[in-house]
Design an enzyme around this catalytic site. Sequence first.
Site, PDB file in Angstrom:
ATOM      1  N   ALA A   1     132.419  23.960  64.076  1.00  0.00           N
ATOM      2  CA  ALA A   1     131.839  25.178  63.500  1.00  0.00           C
ATOM      3  C   ALA A   1     132.483  26.396  64.140  1.00  0.00           C
ATOM      4  O   ALA A   1     133.058  26.306  65.228  1.00  0.00           O
ATOM      5  CB  ALA A   1     130.327  25.223  63.712  1.00  0.00           C
TER       6      ALA A   1
ATOM      7  N   SER B   1     121.086  24.576  63.555  1.00  0.00           N
ATOM      8  CA  SER B   1     120.906  25.572  64.617  1.00  0.00           C
ATOM      9  C   SER B   1     119.577  26.289  64.480  1.00  0.00           C
ATOM     10  O   SER B   1     119.083  26.515  63.360  1.00  0.00           O
ATOM     11  CB  SER B   1     122.043  26.604  64.557  1.00  0.00           C
ATOM     12  OG  SER B   1     121.762  27.732  65.363  1.00  0.00           O
TER      13      SER B   1
ATOM     14  N   GLU C   1     119.273  29.255  64.780  1.00  0.00           N
ATOM     15  CA  GLU C   1     119.553  30.523  64.119  1.00  0.00           C
ATOM     16  C   GLU C   1     119.147  30.509  62.642  1.00  0.00           C
ATOM     17  O   GLU C   1     119.090  31.563  62.015  1.00  0.00           O
ATOM     18  CB  GLU C   1     121.029  30.884  64.259  1.00  0.00           C
ATOM     19  CG  GLU C   1     121.452  31.255  65.678  1.00  0.00           C
ATOM     20  CD  GLU C   1     120.882  32.600  66.147  1.00  0.00           C
ATOM     21  OE1 GLU C   1     120.590  33.455  65.279  1.00  0.00           O
ATOM     22  OE2 GLU C   1     120.743  32.779  67.365  1.00  0.00           O
TER      23      GLU C   1
ATOM     24  N   TYR D   1     126.368  33.757  60.650  1.00  0.00           N
ATOM     25  CA  TYR D   1     126.327  32.415  61.235  1.00  0.00           C
ATOM     26  C   TYR D   1     125.055  31.687  60.820  1.00  0.00           C
ATOM     27  O   TYR D   1     125.101  30.523  60.389  1.00  0.00           O
ATOM     28  CB  TYR D   1     126.406  32.512  62.757  1.00  0.00           C
ATOM     29  CG  TYR D   1     126.169  31.200  63.471  1.00  0.00           C
ATOM     30  CD1 TYR D   1     127.172  30.247  63.565  1.00  0.00           C
ATOM     31  CD2 TYR D   1     124.936  30.919  64.055  1.00  0.00           C
ATOM     32  CE1 TYR D   1     126.957  29.042  64.218  1.00  0.00           C
ATOM     33  CE2 TYR D   1     124.714  29.721  64.708  1.00  0.00           C
ATOM     34  CZ  TYR D   1     125.722  28.783  64.789  1.00  0.00           C
ATOM     35  OH  TYR D   1     125.495  27.598  65.433  1.00  0.00           O
TER      36      TYR D   1
END
Length: 331
Positions: free
Chosen positions: A79, A122, A124, A146
């Site tokens: 990534a 993630s 995130e 992201y």
Amino acid sequence: MSKTALITGINGQDGSYLAELLLDKQYDVYGLVREISNLTLLEPILSDIALLHGDVTNQTSLDTAVNEIQPDEVYNLAAQSSVAASWGDPVATGEVTALGVLRVLEAVRQHCPDARLFQASSAEVFGNVEEMPQRETTPFCPRSPYGVAKVYAHWATVNYRETYGMFCCNGILFNHESPRRGIEFVTRKITNGVARIHNGLDTELRLGNLDAMRDWGFAGDYVKAMWMMLQQDEPDDYVVATGEAHSVRDFVDIAFSEVGLNYEDYVVVDPKFFRPAEVNFMLGDVSKTKKILGWEPDVAFNELVRMMVLVDLEIFNSVKSDNRSIFGDLD
């Protein structure tokens, strides 16, 4: 009979720890790497693994690797993994972190559909959190290119699992660090800065939001959870976290204290390091992962920070005699 695993992003922090874990479990380990020259973290195990040239932006390279290796397990760790960098180049982030996952899924579906696949999701994806703590069912609300790319990758993985019956798991990984973390990440920037200041190379460390809260764990612990997900009877998605939140300020305080310094004498808050859209508080609910996988983190937050500081100090001392180091020239 030993199992075979293919790891994309094997030369990164998580990939190197995972490769070591799988070798300990007698796997035949293959890694997909974009740059053969960037293998520093793999040097201790290079003779025990096989590397293939390719990357997740090239469908042909993925198809070839999966078809030739016929892996039992695929771990997609490749990534563009920096939130800050994703603002600078959001298109490249989407190409690698979102569409790259789709290409891996397609390669497995077309050439090795019985392989078990782990996707590194993630925390995130939660972004502007709507629930505290965050669990597998918490709504996604990403706050960066992201995070948006990781949401795409997460749902692509779920769709391939549900549509094609593939064994695909998302590991929703909260922040996990180690001495192998890249220097561009705030945790390593801090421990690097402490080493520089301790050795008289710098007089200050410039950081962004010191009050941002994160659930930080040790990368070596988190790769164990990745492996455990692929050993289950059924595929599913799991939060991987410690269940404890600490501020950047906490991290800085412990890091400077390790060398007997007060961080307030050296740390400067610089607005240029603030995110365009800040995520202020992240905390993982790891109850499902502990219950089903039986996974527990071994390294506590304080131990993690001290480990990183000590290794950066050791690296500095080991190259000091050469008058150069990864920390810069020693004038």
